[in-house]
Design a protein around this motif. Structure first.
Motif, PDB file in Angstrom:
ATOM      1  N   GLN A 275       0.820  -1.203   0.000  1.00 48.78           N
ATOM      2  CA  GLN A 275       0.000   0.000   0.000  1.00 48.78           C
ATOM      3  C   GLN A 275       0.859   1.259   0.000  1.00 48.78           C
ATOM      4  OE1 GLN A 275      -3.363  -0.159  -0.401  1.00 48.78           O
ATOM      5  NE2 GLN A 275      -3.088   2.047  -0.784  1.00 48.78           N
ATOM      6  N   LYS A 276       1.992   1.206   0.678  1.00 46.01           N
ATOM      7  CA  LYS A 276       2.895   2.356   0.686  1.00 46.01           C
ATOM      8  C   LYS A 276       3.410   2.637  -0.722  1.00 46.01           C
ATOM      9  CE  LYS A 276       6.968   4.209   3.058  1.00 46.01           C
ATOM     10  NZ  LYS A 276       8.024   3.935   4.077  1.00 46.01           N
ATOM     11  N   ALA A 277       3.699   1.580  -1.484  1.00 50.43           N
ATOM     12  CA  ALA A 277       4.151   1.752  -2.867  1.00 50.43           C
ATOM     13  C   ALA A 277       3.061   2.406  -3.708  1.00 50.43           C
ATOM     14  CB  ALA A 277       4.562   0.409  -3.459  1.00 50.43           C
ATOM     15  N   VAL A 278       1.814   1.945  -3.525  1.00 52.02           N
ATOM     16  CA  VAL A 278       0.687   2.520  -4.276  1.00 52.02           C
ATOM     17  C   VAL A 278       0.480   3.976  -3.889  1.00 52.02           C
ATOM     18  CG1 VAL A 278      -1.805   2.403  -4.651  1.00 52.02           C
ATOM     19  CG2 VAL A 278      -0.456   0.293  -4.616  1.00 52.02           C
ATOM     20  N   ASP A 279       0.506   4.263  -2.591  1.00 52.67           N
ATOM     21  CA  ASP A 279       0.255   5.629  -2.106  1.00 52.67           C
ATOM     22  C   ASP A 279       1.323   6.612  -2.596  1.00 52.67           C
ATOM     23  OD1 ASP A 279      -1.964   4.703  -0.792  1.00 52.67           O
ATOM     24  OD2 ASP A 279      -1.002   4.583   1.178  1.00 52.67           O
ATOM     25  N   ASN A 280       2.537   6.122  -2.828  1.00 49.69           N
ATOM     26  CA  ASN A 280       3.620   6.987  -3.292  1.00 49.69           C
ATOM     27  C   ASN A 280       3.707   7.056  -4.811  1.00 49.69           C
ATOM     28  OD1 ASN A 280       5.619   8.069  -1.023  1.00 49.69           O
ATOM     29  ND2 ASN A 280       4.810   6.089  -0.340  1.00 49.69           N
ATOM     30  N   ASN A 281       2.680   6.507  -5.470  1.00 47.34           N
ATOM     31  CA  ASN A 281       2.615   6.588  -6.938  1.00 47.34           C
ATOM     32  C   ASN A 281       3.847   5.970  -7.601  1.00 47.34           C
ATOM     33  OD1 ASN A 281       0.450   7.301  -8.488  1.00 47.34           O
ATOM     34  ND2 ASN A 281       1.221   9.330  -9.011  1.00 47.34           N
ATOM     35  N   VAL A 282       4.293   4.872  -7.033  1.00 49.43           N
ATOM     36  CA  VAL A 282       5.456   4.170  -7.571  1.00 49.43           C
ATOM     37  C   VAL A 282       5.104   3.557  -8.929  1.00 49.43           C
ATOM     38  CG1 VAL A 282       6.816   2.067  -7.212  1.00 49.43           C
ATOM     39  CG2 VAL A 282       6.607   3.732  -5.383  1.00 49.43           C
ATOM     40  N   ASP A 283       6.054   3.556  -9.847  1.00 52.30           N
ATOM     41  CA  ASP A 283       5.851   2.932 -11.152  1.00 52.30           C
ATOM     42  C   ASP A 283       6.155   1.449 -11.125  1.00 52.30           C
ATOM     43  OD1 ASP A 283       5.364   5.392 -12.877  1.00 52.30           O
ATOM     44  OD2 ASP A 283       7.293   5.900 -11.965  1.00 52.30           O
ATOM     45  N   VAL A 284       7.196   1.084 -10.385  1.00 47.22           N
ATOM     46  CA  VAL A 284       7.661  -0.304 -10.341  1.00 47.22           C
ATOM     47  C   VAL A 284       7.932  -0.692  -8.895  1.00 47.22           C
ATOM     48  CG1 VAL A 284       9.526  -1.884 -10.991  1.00 47.22           C
ATOM     49  CG2 VAL A 284       8.686  -0.210 -12.658  1.00 47.22           C
ATOM     50  N   LEU A 285       7.417  -1.854  -8.500  1.00 46.48           N
ATOM     51  CA  LEU A 285       7.705  -2.416  -7.185  1.00 46.48           C
ATOM     52  C   LEU A 285       8.437  -3.737  -7.394  1.00 46.48           C
ATOM     53  CD1 LEU A 285       7.439  -2.660  -4.091  1.00 46.48           C
ATOM     54  CD2 LEU A 285       5.194  -3.712  -4.445  1.00 46.48           C
ATOM     55  N   VAL A 286       9.581  -3.869  -6.739  1.00 41.10           N
ATOM     56  CA  VAL A 286      10.390  -5.080  -6.860  1.00 41.10           C
ATOM     57  C   VAL A 286      10.513  -5.714  -5.477  1.00 41.10           C
ATOM     58  CG1 VAL A 286      12.623  -6.043  -7.523  1.00 41.10           C
ATOM     59  CG2 VAL A 286      11.684  -4.103  -8.788  1.00 41.10           C
ATOM     60  N   THR A 287      10.119  -6.981  -5.397  1.00 40.71           N
ATOM     61  CA  THR A 287      10.278  -7.731  -4.152  1.00 40.71           C
ATOM     62  C   THR A 287      11.285  -8.845  -4.389  1.00 40.71           C
ATOM     63  OG1 THR A 287       8.555  -9.399  -4.591  1.00 40.71           O
ATOM     64  CG2 THR A 287       7.841  -7.298  -3.657  1.00 40.71           C
ATOM     65  N   SER A 288      11.942  -9.267  -3.329  1.00 35.16           N
ATOM     66  CA  SER A 288      12.827 -10.431  -3.444  1.00 35.16           C
ATOM     67  C   SER A 288      12.456 -11.430  -2.366  1.00 35.16           C
ATOM     68  CB  SER A 288      14.296 -10.032  -3.319  1.00 35.16           C
ATOM     69  OG  SER A 288      14.591  -9.539  -2.039  1.00 35.16           O
ATOM     70  N   GLY A 289      12.338 -12.701  -2.801  1.00 35.75           N
ATOM     71  CA  GLY A 289      11.931 -13.766  -1.897  1.00 35.75           C
ATOM     72  C   GLY A 289      10.417 -13.898  -1.837  1.00 35.75           C
ATOM     73  N   GLY A 290       9.960 -15.018  -1.287  1.00 37.74           N
ATOM     74  CA  GLY A 290       8.529 -15.215  -1.076  1.00 37.74           C
ATOM     75  C   GLY A 290       7.741 -15.577  -2.308  1.00 37.74           C
ATOM     76  N   VAL A 291       8.404 -16.084  -3.363  1.00 34.48           N
ATOM     77  CA  VAL A 291       7.673 -16.417  -4.598  1.00 34.48           C
ATOM     78  C   VAL A 291       7.757 -17.894  -4.949  1.00 34.48           C
ATOM     79  CG1 VAL A 291       7.784 -14.127  -5.644  1.00 34.48           C
ATOM     80  CG2 VAL A 291       9.697 -15.714  -5.980  1.00 34.48           C
ATOM     81  N   SER A 292       8.304 -18.717  -4.032  1.00 35.67           N
ATOM     82  CA  SER A 292       8.404 -20.151  -4.315  1.00 35.67           C
ATOM     83  C   SER A 292       7.134 -20.861  -3.863  1.00 35.67           C
ATOM     84  CB  SER A 292       9.657 -20.720  -3.640  1.00 35.67           C
ATOM     85  OG  SER A 292      10.822 -20.188  -4.250  1.00 35.67           O
ATOM     86  N   MET A 293       7.242 -22.101  -3.407  1.00 34.09           N
ATOM     87  CA  MET A 293       6.050 -22.915  -3.164  1.00 34.09           C
ATOM     88  C   MET A 293       5.820 -23.231  -1.694  1.00 34.09           C
ATOM     89  SD  MET A 293       6.469 -25.461  -6.446  1.00 34.09           S
ATOM     90  CE  MET A 293       5.151 -26.550  -5.908  1.00 34.09           C
ATOM     91  N   GLY A 294       6.581 -22.615  -0.779  1.00 34.29           N
ATOM     92  CA  GLY A 294       6.393 -22.871   0.632  1.00 34.29           C
ATOM     93  C   GLY A 294       5.177 -22.142   1.199  1.00 34.29           C
ATOM     94  N   ASP A 295       4.741 -22.544   2.389  1.00 33.33           N
ATOM     95  CA  ASP A 295       3.556 -21.906   2.971  1.00 33.33           C
ATOM     96  C   ASP A 295       3.852 -20.520   3.531  1.00 33.33           C
ATOM     97  OD1 ASP A 295       5.006 -22.590   5.202  1.00 33.33           O
ATOM     98  OD2 ASP A 295       3.538 -24.007   6.014  1.00 33.33           O
ATOM     99  N   SER A 296       5.118 -20.128   3.548  1.00 32.89           N
ATOM    100  CA  SER A 296       5.471 -18.760   3.953  1.00 32.89           C
ATOM    101  C   SER A 296       5.745 -17.859   2.760  1.00 32.89           C
ATOM    102  CB  SER A 296       6.707 -18.783   4.865  1.00 32.89           C
ATOM    103  OG  SER A 296       6.439 -19.434   6.079  1.00 32.89           O
ATOM    104  N   ASP A 297       5.599 -18.388   1.563  1.00 35.49           N
ATOM    105  CA  ASP A 297       5.821 -17.587   0.347  1.00 35.49           C
ATOM    106  C   ASP A 297       4.505 -16.902  -0.015  1.00 35.49           C
ATOM    107  OD1 ASP A 297       8.562 -18.223  -0.155  1.00 35.49           O
ATOM    108  OD2 ASP A 297       7.924 -20.232  -0.736  1.00 35.49           O
ATOM    109  N   LEU A 298       4.383 -15.633   0.391  1.00 36.82           N
ATOM    110  CA  LEU A 298       3.094 -14.932   0.366  1.00 36.82           C
ATOM    111  C   LEU A 298       2.938 -13.953  -0.795  1.00 36.82           C
ATOM    112  CD1 LEU A 298       2.965 -14.110   4.192  1.00 36.82           C
ATOM    113  CD2 LEU A 298       1.901 -16.042   3.007  1.00 36.82           C
ATOM    114  N   ILE A 299       3.984 -13.724  -1.576  1.00 36.27           N
ATOM    115  CA  ILE A 299       3.913 -12.698  -2.618  1.00 36.27           C
ATOM    116  C   ILE A 299       2.852 -13.039  -3.668  1.00 36.27           C
ATOM    117  CG2 ILE A 299       5.178 -11.543  -4.481  1.00 36.27           C
ATOM    118  CD1 ILE A 299       5.979 -10.602  -1.728  1.00 36.27           C
ATOM    119  N   LYS A 300       2.871 -14.249  -4.189  1.00 32.63           N
ATOM    120  CA  LYS A 300       1.900 -14.621  -5.226  1.00 32.63           C
ATOM    121  C   LYS A 300       0.454 -14.510  -4.732  1.00 32.63           C
ATOM    122  CE  LYS A 300       4.540 -17.607  -8.407  1.00 32.63           C
ATOM    123  NZ  LYS A 300       5.882 -17.764  -7.844  1.00 32.63           N
TER     124      LYS A 300
END
Length: 453
Positions: free
Chosen positions: A256-281
């Motif tokens: 939400q902070k990225a959206v509120d700041n009118n960011v064009d691109v948001l890049v995350t690292s980690g959290g995109v695999s198949m574990g139950d703690s991978d919440l990005i997807k």
């Protein structure tokens, strides 16, 4: 929270298809702005730069010497005056038998149309006290009009488009702009990008008293510092959203902070695999549209790309979920995020440059996925002033064709940051069994790094 589309069921897409999808979603809505020329290197021009005057705007001497009339067969010339750069006598006139001492870059006096360089002359004082110049040989008699003279408009013509719209401005371009008197030019605005890391095991290095204490089972975050530095050349500003851990509430807050700041691109690292703690997807499925969640590549298979509605209606936030392993994060950032940032910044050709290179080492192929093998590119040693020539060119020193040589950075495991040390290329290793032999010609994508660029 469960996946609307389980990670295991995401279609595995080829890298080229993933990049095409990313670039098709990139639409810059930013206006251009007037940028002072001392600040605009790395920006893309949003105007044609037209020469408002000829450069030079008058005939100038290329040499230190004497301005004369070409073809004059006089042996001893009367020195009627002198013109020095920044100190010019506008009343001087050179006629047959006369000359004017002139320094490099000075305008020719009226009546003269050529310059004899000082090395071809000898000066003395006549009996009447006047200065004379003697020409050695027939240097003036055989001289053509315009000899040793920069003609009006020979560097830049009046009305010439010297820098075209869409040009990525470099240091040399600043000299062109300054020589024409431009204080500023219209350039395309660069995007705003934000970065955050996930994972309870990750802690920030910090500085001074803010330095984090690393627990026994924790690691320092290497991804965010690397990605922030990689993005800076392409962005107007990079926003550091810190580390969210594997906490859904903190992840949501950072999004939400990225959206509120009118960011064009948001890049995350980690959290995109198949574990139950991978919440990005799951979060991206809830907030927007996931365009792909697995890519046929090594390293970086879990790479994810989504679009989310921005703060302004009709504006999309581009979200890239990069894998957590640092090498995977770096490689995927260069392959898909850099082209997106470049396109947002106005680059007409935002893709990484591809070249044919020669392998210095044997490179293993993977039977399951194509691989991006990190290499250091270098040029083979050459003797000074050597150039390519045919064997029958007598008297010429022939050189081998100039081909970049790719040296492997060693063990390519996706957690091994040392495989990025001095890397300035990614060799595209096709899926298959066996090895690419040393000495083979392969395709390679150029990335920033090392000392080749």
């Amino acid at each position: 929270m469960g996946y609307d589309t389980p990670a295991a069921l995401y279609k595995m897409v080829p890298v080229e298809e993933a990049l095409e999808k990313v670039l098709s979603e990139v639409r810059s809505t930013k206006a251009s702005f007037q940028c002072g020329i001392s600040q605009c290197v790395g920006h893309v021009l949003d105007q044609d730069v037209v020469a408002p005057a000829a450069i030079p705007d008058k005939a100038l001497s290329i040499m230190d010497g004497f301005a004369v009339q070409a073809g004059d067969d006089t042996k001893e010339f009367a020195v009627v005056g002198e013109n020095r750069a920044g100190n010019v006598d506008d009343d001087l006139v050179v006629s047959k038998g006369g000359c004017c001492y002139i320094t490099t870059g000075s305008p020719l006096p009226r009546g003269s149309d050529a310059v004899v360089m000082i090395e071809d002359t000898k000066t003395s004082t006549a009996a009447d006290g006047k200065r004379v110049m003697e020409v050695l040989g027939d240097a003036v008699k055989n001289m053509a009009v315009g000899h040793n003279v920069r003609q009006i408009g020979s560097d830049m013509a009046l009305g010439e488009v010297v820098l075209g719209k869409g040009k990525l401005l470099e240091s040399a371009d600043i000299g062109i702009l300054a020589s024409l008197g431009f204080q500023s030019v219209a350039v395309v605005s660069k995007p705003l990008a934000a970065f955050m890391s996930t994972g309870d095991e990750v802690v920030d290095v910090g500085t001074g008293r803010e330095a984090s204490r690393k627990g026994r089972h924790q690691i320092y975050d290497a991804n965010r510092p690397v990605l922030l530095s990689c993005a800076q050349p392409y962005c107007s500003e990079v926003m550091d959203l810190g580390i969210t851990g594997d906490d859904q509430a903190r992840l949501e807050l950072s999004f939400q902070k990225a959206v509120d700041n009118n960011v064009d691109v948001l890049v995350t690292s980690g959290g995109v695999s198949m574990g139950d703690s991978d919440l990005i997807k799951p979060i991206l499925e809830q907030k927007g549209k996931v365009h792909f969640g697995k890519v046929m590549m090594k390293p970086g298979k879990p790479l994810t790309f989504a679009t989310v509605e921005g703060r302004e209606k009709g504006r999309k936030l581009l979200v890239f979920g990069l894998p957590g392993n640092p090498v995977s994060s770096f490689v995927t950032f260069n392959l898909v995020v850099v082209p997106a940032l470049r396109k947002l910044a106005g680059w007409t050709n935002p893709r990484l440059r591809r070249m044919g290179v020669r392998t210095a080492d044997k490179i293993a192929m993977d039977p399951k996925r194509p691989e991006y093998h990190r290499v250091t590119l270098s040029l083979p040693p050459l003797d000074p002033f050597s150039y390519g020539c045919k064997d029958e060119d007598n008297g010429n020193k022939c050189s081998e064709p100039l081909v970049l040589v790719a040296h492997s950075t060693g063990f390519q495991r996706s957690s091994r940051l040392l495989s990025l040390r001095s890397a300035n290329g990614l060799v595209e290793v096709p899926q298959g069994s066996g090895h690419i032999p040393a000495g083979a010609t392969v395709s390679c994508l150029l990335i920033k790094g090392g000392d080749f660029f």
